[in-house]
Design a protein around this motif. Structure first.
Motif, PDB file in Angstrom:
ATOM      1  N   VAL A   1      32.851  35.347  56.976  1.00  0.00           N
ATOM      2  CA  VAL A   1      33.350  34.926  56.054  1.00  0.00           C
ATOM      3  C   VAL A   1      32.256  35.794  54.137  1.00  0.00           C
ATOM      4  CG1 VAL A   1      33.125  32.861  54.608  1.00  0.00           C
ATOM      5  CG2 VAL A   1      33.904  33.386  56.988  1.00  0.00           C
ATOM      6  N   GLN A   2      30.877  36.085  54.476  1.00  0.00           N
ATOM      7  CA  GLN A   2      30.561  36.480  53.093  1.00  0.00           C
ATOM      8  C   GLN A   2      30.375  37.699  53.466  1.00  0.00           C
ATOM      9  OE1 GLN A   2      30.332  33.919  50.608  1.00  0.00           O
ATOM     10  NE2 GLN A   2      30.914  32.322  51.794  1.00  0.00           N
ATOM     11  N   ALA A   3      30.277  38.276  54.644  1.00  0.00           N
ATOM     12  CA  ALA A   3      30.268  40.025  54.157  1.00  0.00           C
ATOM     13  C   ALA A   3      31.469  40.905  55.288  1.00  0.00           C
ATOM     14  CB  ALA A   3      28.776  40.215  55.188  1.00  0.00           C
ATOM     15  N   GLY A   4      32.406  40.340  55.546  1.00  0.00           N
ATOM     16  CA  GLY A   4      33.680  40.832  55.928  1.00  0.00           C
ATOM     17  C   GLY A   4      33.985  42.195  55.683  1.00  0.00           C
ATOM     18  N   LEU A   5      34.073  41.492  54.103  1.00  0.00           N
ATOM     19  CA  LEU A   5      34.361  43.396  53.368  1.00  0.00           C
ATOM     20  C   LEU A   5      33.536  44.163  53.294  1.00  0.00           C
ATOM     21  CD1 LEU A   5      36.052  41.072  49.957  1.00  0.00           C
ATOM     22  CD2 LEU A   5      37.425  41.901  51.264  1.00  0.00           C
ATOM     23  N   VAL A   6      32.592  44.161  53.168  1.00  0.00           N
ATOM     24  CA  VAL A   6      31.407  45.148  53.589  1.00  0.00           C
ATOM     25  C   VAL A   6      31.347  45.032  54.771  1.00  0.00           C
ATOM     26  CG1 VAL A   6      28.761  45.611  53.637  1.00  0.00           C
ATOM     27  CG2 VAL A   6      29.260  43.857  52.321  1.00  0.00           C
ATOM     28  N   MET A   7      31.903  44.802  55.986  1.00  0.00           N
ATOM     29  CA  MET A   7      31.672  45.392  56.919  1.00  0.00           C
ATOM     30  C   MET A   7      32.863  46.122  57.446  1.00  0.00           C
ATOM     31  SD  MET A   7      31.776  41.375  59.899  1.00  0.00           S
ATOM     32  CE  MET A   7      29.765  41.295  59.907  1.00  0.00           C
ATOM     33  N   LEU A   8      33.712  45.946  56.862  1.00  0.00           N
ATOM     34  CA  LEU A   8      34.811  46.707  57.343  1.00  0.00           C
ATOM     35  C   LEU A   8      35.268  47.850  55.716  1.00  0.00           C
ATOM     36  CD1 LEU A   8      38.288  43.892  57.705  1.00  0.00           C
ATOM     37  CD2 LEU A   8      36.999  45.744  59.087  1.00  0.00           C
ATOM     38  N   GLY A   9      34.157  47.778  55.116  1.00  0.00           N
ATOM     39  CA  GLY A   9      34.067  49.184  54.044  1.00  0.00           C
ATOM     40  C   GLY A   9      34.877  48.676  53.040  1.00  0.00           C
ATOM     41  N   HIS A  10      35.407  47.826  52.166  1.00  0.00           N
ATOM     42  CA  HIS A  10      36.096  46.757  50.823  1.00  0.00           C
ATOM     43  C   HIS A  10      35.519  47.094  50.241  1.00  0.00           C
ATOM     44  CE1 HIS A  10      40.241  47.365  52.648  1.00  0.00           C
ATOM     45  NE2 HIS A  10      39.220  46.433  53.985  1.00  0.00           N
ATOM     46  N   LYS A  11      33.931  46.873  50.477  1.00  0.00           N
ATOM     47  CA  LYS A  11      32.913  46.720  49.287  1.00  0.00           C
ATOM     48  C   LYS A  11      31.589  47.284  49.461  1.00  0.00           C
ATOM     49  CE  LYS A  11      31.597  43.019  47.447  1.00  0.00           C
ATOM     50  NZ  LYS A  11      31.562  41.453  47.648  1.00  0.00           N
ATOM     51  N   PRO A  12      31.189  47.990  48.668  1.00  0.00           N
ATOM     52  CA  PRO A  12      29.032  48.377  49.318  1.00  0.00           C
ATOM     53  C   PRO A  12      28.660  47.695  49.404  1.00  0.00           C
ATOM     54  CG  PRO A  12      29.673  49.042  46.985  1.00  0.00           C
ATOM     55  CD  PRO A  12      30.926  48.181  47.613  1.00  0.00           C
ATOM     56  N   ALA A  13      28.658  46.006  48.960  1.00  0.00           N
ATOM     57  CA  ALA A  13      27.546  45.355  49.184  1.00  0.00           C
ATOM     58  C   ALA A  13      28.102  43.784  48.592  1.00  0.00           C
ATOM     59  CB  ALA A  13      26.112  45.464  48.402  1.00  0.00           C
TER      60      ALA A  13
ATOM     61  N   MET B   1      18.757  33.274  51.469  1.00  0.00           N
ATOM     62  CA  MET B   1      19.914  34.222  50.724  1.00  0.00           C
ATOM     63  C   MET B   1      19.374  35.371  51.631  1.00  0.00           C
ATOM     64  SD  MET B   1      21.096  32.144  48.571  1.00  0.00           S
ATOM     65  CE  MET B   1      21.724  33.577  48.441  1.00  0.00           C
ATOM     66  N   LEU B   2      20.807  36.063  52.096  1.00  0.00           N
ATOM     67  CA  LEU B   2      20.272  37.200  52.347  1.00  0.00           C
ATOM     68  C   LEU B   2      21.791  38.530  51.769  1.00  0.00           C
ATOM     69  CD1 LEU B   2      21.525  36.654  55.623  1.00  0.00           C
ATOM     70  CD2 LEU B   2      19.471  37.260  54.874  1.00  0.00           C
ATOM     71  N   LEU B   3      20.762  39.942  52.078  1.00  0.00           N
ATOM     72  CA  LEU B   3      21.883  40.863  51.071  1.00  0.00           C
ATOM     73  C   LEU B   3      22.594  41.767  52.073  1.00  0.00           C
ATOM     74  CD1 LEU B   3      23.001  42.528  48.105  1.00  0.00           C
ATOM     75  CD2 LEU B   3      21.004  44.050  48.942  1.00  0.00           C
ATOM     76  N   ALA B   4      23.775  41.782  51.920  1.00  0.00           N
ATOM     77  CA  ALA B   4      24.433  42.709  53.508  1.00  0.00           C
ATOM     78  C   ALA B   4      24.987  44.016  52.590  1.00  0.00           C
ATOM     79  CB  ALA B   4      25.437  41.878  54.190  1.00  0.00           C
ATOM     80  N   TRP B   5      24.766  45.473  52.803  1.00  0.00           N
ATOM     81  CA  TRP B   5      25.321  46.633  52.453  1.00  0.00           C
ATOM     82  C   TRP B   5      25.076  47.424  53.327  1.00  0.00           C
ATOM     83  CZ3 TRP B   5      19.947  46.094  52.871  1.00  0.00           C
ATOM     84  CH2 TRP B   5      19.036  46.414  52.490  1.00  0.00           C
ATOM     85  N   ARG B   6      25.795  48.636  52.989  1.00  0.00           N
ATOM     86  CA  ARG B   6      26.312  49.525  53.415  1.00  0.00           C
ATOM     87  C   ARG B   6      26.327  51.100  52.924  1.00  0.00           C
ATOM     88  NH1 ARG B   6      29.770  50.322  58.397  1.00  0.00           N
ATOM     89  NH2 ARG B   6      30.809  48.795  58.337  1.00  0.00           N
ATOM     90  N   PRO B   7      25.154  51.880  53.231  1.00  0.00           N
ATOM     91  CA  PRO B   7      23.949  52.265  52.615  1.00  0.00           C
ATOM     92  C   PRO B   7      24.827  53.870  52.362  1.00  0.00           C
ATOM     93  CG  PRO B   7      22.991  51.570  55.152  1.00  0.00           C
ATOM     94  CD  PRO B   7      23.795  51.082  54.828  1.00  0.00           C
ATOM     95  N   ALA B   8      26.030  53.735  53.449  1.00  0.00           N
ATOM     96  CA  ALA B   8      26.801  54.819  52.700  1.00  0.00           C
ATOM     97  C   ALA B   8      27.788  54.149  51.687  1.00  0.00           C
ATOM     98  CB  ALA B   8      28.406  55.586  54.144  1.00  0.00           C
TER      99      ALA B   8
ATOM    100  N   SER C   1      19.124  57.869  45.217  1.00  0.00           N
ATOM    101  CA  SER C   1      19.295  58.053  46.796  1.00  0.00           C
ATOM    102  C   SER C   1      19.713  56.791  46.727  1.00  0.00           C
ATOM    103  CB  SER C   1      18.136  57.956  48.225  1.00  0.00           C
ATOM    104  OG  SER C   1      17.216  56.986  47.948  1.00  0.00           O
ATOM    105  N   GLY C   2      21.004  56.838  47.731  1.00  0.00           N
ATOM    106  CA  GLY C   2      21.210  55.099  47.700  1.00  0.00           C
ATOM    107  C   GLY C   2      19.747  54.402  47.957  1.00  0.00           C
ATOM    108  N   ASP C   3      19.295  54.557  49.549  1.00  0.00           N
ATOM    109  CA  ASP C   3      18.357  54.027  49.866  1.00  0.00           C
ATOM    110  C   ASP C   3      17.332  53.804  49.085  1.00  0.00           C
ATOM    111  OD1 ASP C   3      19.384  54.432  52.783  1.00  0.00           O
ATOM    112  OD2 ASP C   3      17.928  55.428  54.009  1.00  0.00           O
ATOM    113  N   ALA C   4      16.819  54.022  48.207  1.00  0.00           N
ATOM    114  CA  ALA C   4      16.272  53.765  46.979  1.00  0.00           C
ATOM    115  C   ALA C   4      16.627  52.794  46.208  1.00  0.00           C
ATOM    116  CB  ALA C   4      16.000  55.075  45.859  1.00  0.00           C
ATOM    117  N   LEU C   5      17.797  52.746  45.518  1.00  0.00           N
ATOM    118  CA  LEU C   5      18.858  52.050  44.748  1.00  0.00           C
ATOM    119  C   LEU C   5      18.779  50.825  45.550  1.00  0.00           C
ATOM    120  CD1 LEU C   5      20.908  51.444  42.267  1.00  0.00           C
ATOM    121  CD2 LEU C   5      22.774  52.535  43.517  1.00  0.00           C
ATOM    122  N   ALA C   6      18.901  50.608  46.774  1.00  0.00           N
ATOM    123  CA  ALA C   6      19.456  49.767  47.283  1.00  0.00           C
ATOM    124  C   ALA C   6      17.941  48.582  47.820  1.00  0.00           C
ATOM    125  CB  ALA C   6      20.020  49.420  49.262  1.00  0.00           C
ATOM    126  N   GLY C   7      16.929  49.083  48.235  1.00  0.00           N
ATOM    127  CA  GLY C   7      15.453  49.228  47.600  1.00  0.00           C
ATOM    128  C   GLY C   7      15.178  48.354  46.860  1.00  0.00           C
TER     129      GLY C   7
END
Length: 222
Positions: free
Chosen positions: A32-44, A95-102, A126-132
């Motif tokens: 419900v909360q991270a489905g759009l991230v799972m399907l690649g529609h938003k980064p996080a 509380m969680l953050l979900a994100w796709r590194p790509a 880099s995307g990894d550094a940004l997410a971190g």
């Protein structure tokens, strides 16, 4: 524990154990909360998990179980291209953050995005550094050490001009209010709101029809 990655768990209220109940609720929350991230529609996505259906457990045991579930699913989702970070404890939940590194890396392909992030003191190498860095700022916020980092809106899929606008006036001058506050192209924003709404409904429908988290992640990476 962990079967919910490859199958859709049943109703948590019908679970026979606290482990089954929590896992069912955790997986449903991810969809419900991270489905759009799972399907690649938003980064996080930033969201909370609060187990509610199980009655009779003590808070410490429930918190430990939530942590075990997080650790297990963080490993499993990483294998399918989505990361999970624990931001803060909330009673028995978190509380969680979900994100796709790509997709986080793709944000850096825009010069406008890179300029905004650099101004905000965030890494752009880099995307990894940004997410971190975003994980660190969000943890600081939830720990009460800092205000909410509204610059994270870019990571959540909001256009940079809208993030800038909100940070400048707190939303008062927005042209359209939907999933975020729009300061730029109002028609484009409305179309995007509707597109995301349809994708969210499609994700929930797929899950209800038996498409598991593993398969949703695979679809989003295609």
């Amino acid at each position: 524990m962990g079967q919910g990655f490859d199958v859709c768990p049943g109703n948590p209220r019908e679970a026979c154990s606290m482990e089954e109940c929590f896992e069912s609720e955790f997986v449903r929350t991810l969809v419900v909360q991270a489905g759009l991230v799972m399907l690649g529609h938003k980064p996080a996505a930033v969201f909370g998990f609060t187990p509610r259906a199980w009655k009779g457990g003590d808070t410490r045991a429930e918190h430990l179980l939530s942590a075990r579930l997080f650790s297990l699913y963080a490993q499993k989702t990483a294998e399918r291209g989505m990361r999970l970070a624990w931001l803060a404890s909330r009673g028995a939940g978190c509380m969680l953050l979900a994100w796709r590194p790509a997709l986080a890396s793709k944000l850096l392909s825009s010069e406008e995005n890179r300029a905004f992030l650099a101004e905000a003191g965030l890494p752009v190498d880099s995307g990894d550094a940004l997410a971190g860095a975003f994980v660190g700022r969000l943890r600081g916020c939830y720990a009460g050490r800092a205000d909410f980092p509204h610059e994270v809106g870019l990571m959540l899929g909001y256009p940079v001009e809208d993030v800038r606008g909100f940070m400048a006036d707190g939303g008062r001058g927005a042209k359209v209010v939907g999933r975020w506050r729009c300061y730029g192209d109002a028609l484009a924003a409305q179309r995007r709101f509707e597109e995301l709404g349809r994708a969210e409904l499609a994700c929930k429908r797929l899950y209800a029809e038996g498409v598991c988290v593993n398969e949703l992640l695979r679809m989003g990476a295609a």
